[in-house]
Structure formats: structure tokens, C-alpha cells
Design a protein around this motif. Structure first.
Motif, short mmCIF file in Angstrom:
data_model
loop_
_atom_site.label_atom_id
_atom_site.label_comp_id
_atom_site.label_asym_id
_atom_site.label_seq_id
_atom_site.Cartn_x
_atom_site.Cartn_y
_atom_site.Cartn_z
N UNK A 62 37.81 94.64 96.54
CA UNK A 62 37.33 93.48 97.29
C UNK A 62 38.23 92.26 97.08
N UNK A 63 39.12 92.34 96.09
CA UNK A 63 39.98 91.19 95.80
C UNK A 63 41.40 91.27 96.34
N UNK A 64 41.92 92.50 96.43
CA UNK A 64 43.28 92.72 96.93
C UNK A 64 44.35 91.87 96.24
N UNK A 65 44.93 92.44 95.22
CA UNK A 65 45.93 91.70 94.45
C UNK A 65 47.31 91.67 95.09
N UNK A 66 47.72 92.85 95.66
CA UNK A 66 49.15 92.96 96.02
C UNK A 66 49.35 92.98 97.52
#
Ligand SMILES: [Fe+2]
Lengths: 91, 190
Positions: free
Chosen positions: B186-190
Motif C-alpha cells: 500500500x506504500x510503494x517504495x520504489x
């Protein structure tokens, strides 16, 4: 899964109460680990409440009779019975 | 903080003295996949866990493992109690006795000392949780090996109970891993 008195040996009153505490505390602990990853589960919350309430009663009765189980326990006598044996690895 | 409670988590009983078995069970005290390694893994890794569920489960399982150390040490003491000189030497514990008498010490079944290299804290929740699930499986396998080594029903009972706990811990860490994956998706880092 749990057989707390496998030998069916005759237990004295202290051993009997300790066994009861071990059972209740184990039930509460196992449910608590489940709650750590399912913090909103109503059935687990209810069971945890039930076991910890009963645990508090049995522990109070045990400490009254045999002294504190922790250094935060209440000592009602005039000597610090916390130090009395048998220690857990001796009994 | 931690407060000591003066009781074992589960009763530890033995039918007979068994020095050979005492030497073997020590590995769950201070061996690579023993209770100290497990406890130090979890109680250290929790400091970099991003979710409250993960902070809680690592704290509480890490604490329970300290209780298991106490049970294993108790099992060791009961198995070695009353050992004679000849029994100690026959079990290959002459050197151990010279160094530690019959006090439990942080070594594996062959006397190799505990090392912090037995633990991991990568600071990455996925790496650490997979490590912890593997640690639980290795501890389970060790308990199964120990159960094979004894015929004493009381010793088997204690070891089976400890084995069962590793399975529950594995399950809880698996749930923790899923919670983290949902969170990071749910955060999507890359
Ligand atoms: Fe474990």
C-alpha cells in the motif's frame, strides 16, 4: 496438547496452585500472541479477558499464601518470602 | 523492562538421571538454533520494526523464549543431578565438568560456545521475518532430534511441548510477514 501432571504424582497445595497458574497463564499468553497479529478479534479478546481475570484471582491467592512471585508482588507477611525455595529449577 | 516471575512456563520433569541426554539438550540453551539465539534475534530486531503488530509479536515471542531457556536449563540440571565421575566421563562431559561443574552453560551439544553470529538483525522486516520463521523451523527440528535421543516419557513430554511452541511462533511470524507485505504494497517504495 497439554498434560500438566504426567506422572499423576500427589501434589502439595503449593504445587497444585502453581499448576493452575501455569495453565491459566499459558492460555492467556497463547491468546495474547494471537492478538498481537489479530488485535481486533472479538473472540480472542473475550477469551483473554476471561483467562486473565481468573489468573489474577488465583495468583492473588497464591501470593497471599506463599509470598510474591515477582518483586512487584505484594508481601503481606513480615518477611520477604520471595526468596524461599524451591526455586523453579529445583522443585 | 523485564520482571522475573518465579515459576516455569511449563513443568519440567525427568524419570531418571541421563548425563548423555543432559549434554544433548544443552544445545537448545546455547546452541546456534537454541532459545538464547531465538530470544536475542527477536528482542533485537523489534527495534526496527515499522508496525505495532510486529513490535508486539517480536517482543512477546522473544520474552517467551527466555522462559524456554529457563526450562531447558532446568531440564539439564535434572538430567545431570547426581552424576558420578564415571558417568560424566563416559558421556564425554569430563572437560565440561572441569570448566562449569554441572552448571548449564551457553554451549551446543558438542561444547561449542554461543556466538552473536547465531543471530541476525538486518533492519529489513522481510529479511528479518523470514530469518525468524527459519529459526523457528530449525528449533522445531532440533527438538525432534532430541526426542529421538531419549526414551524417558517425561523428558519427551517437555521436549514435545517446547517443539509445539516453535510451530505456534512460526505461524505468528508468518502472519506478521503477511501484515508487513500488505502494508508495504500500500506504500510503494520504489
Ligand atoms: Fe520459538
Amino acid at each position: 496438547m497439554v498434560n500438566y501432571n504426567l506422572t499423576n504424582q500427589r501434589l502439595n497445595k503449593q504445587q497444585e496452585m502453581l499448576l493452575e497458574i501455569q495453565k491459566l497463564q499459558f492460555a492467556a499468553l497463547d491468546i495474547a500472541l494471537f492478538l498481537d497479529t489479530h488485535p481486533n478479534d472479538p473472540v480472542a479478546l473475550y477469551r483473554h479477558k476471561m483467562y486473565t481475570e481468573r489468573l489474577r484471582q488465583v495468583k492473588d491467592a497464591y501470593e497471599m499464601e506463599f509470598g510474591p512471585m515477582t518483586i512487584m508482588g505484594h508481601e503481606v507477611g513480615d518477611s520477604w518470602r520471595y526468596i524461599n525455595g524451591p526455586w523453579p529449577w529445583e522443585s | 523492562m523485564f520482571i522475573y516471575e518465579k515459576k516455569l512456563q511449563y513443568p519440567v520433569r525427568v524419570s531418571n538421571k541421563d548425563v548423555r541426554m543432559a549434554k544433548a539438550v544443552l544445545t537448545q540453551y546455547g546452541g546456534p538454533d537454541g532459545e538464547l539465539s531465538a530470544s536475542m534475534n527477536y528482542l533485537t530486531q523489534r527495534f526496527s520494526m515499522p508496525l505495532n503488530e510486529l513490535k508486539a509479536i517480536l517482543t512477546d515471542i522473544g520474552t517467551e523464549e527466555l522462559g524456554h531457556m529457563e526450562m531447558v536449563a532446568t531440564l539439564f540440571k535434572k538430567l545431570i543431578k547426581g552424576a558420578t565421575k564415571d558417568e560424566l566421563i563416559a558421556a564425554g562431559m569430563g572437560g565440561y565438568f572441569a570448566d562449569h561443574e554441572t552448571c548449564p552453560f551457553l554451549v551446543d551439544a558438542e561444547g561449542e560456545h554461543w556466538d552473536s553470529k547465531f543471530t541476525q538483525a538486518k533492519g529489513d522486516p522481510i529479511a528479518d521475518l523470514y530469518n525468524d520463521m527459519a529459526a523457528e523451523q530449525k528449533a522445531r527440528a532440533t527438538y525432534e532430534n532430541l526426542i529421538v535421543l531419549t526414551d524417558d516419557p517425561l523428558v519427551k513430554d517437555t521436549l514435545r511441548w517446547l517443539r509445539e511452541r516453535e510451530i505456534v511462533h512460526f505461524q505468528r511470524f508468518g502472519e506478521g510477514l503477511r501484515l508487513y507485505e500488505e502494508y508495504s504494497n500500500s506504500k510503494k517504495y520504489f
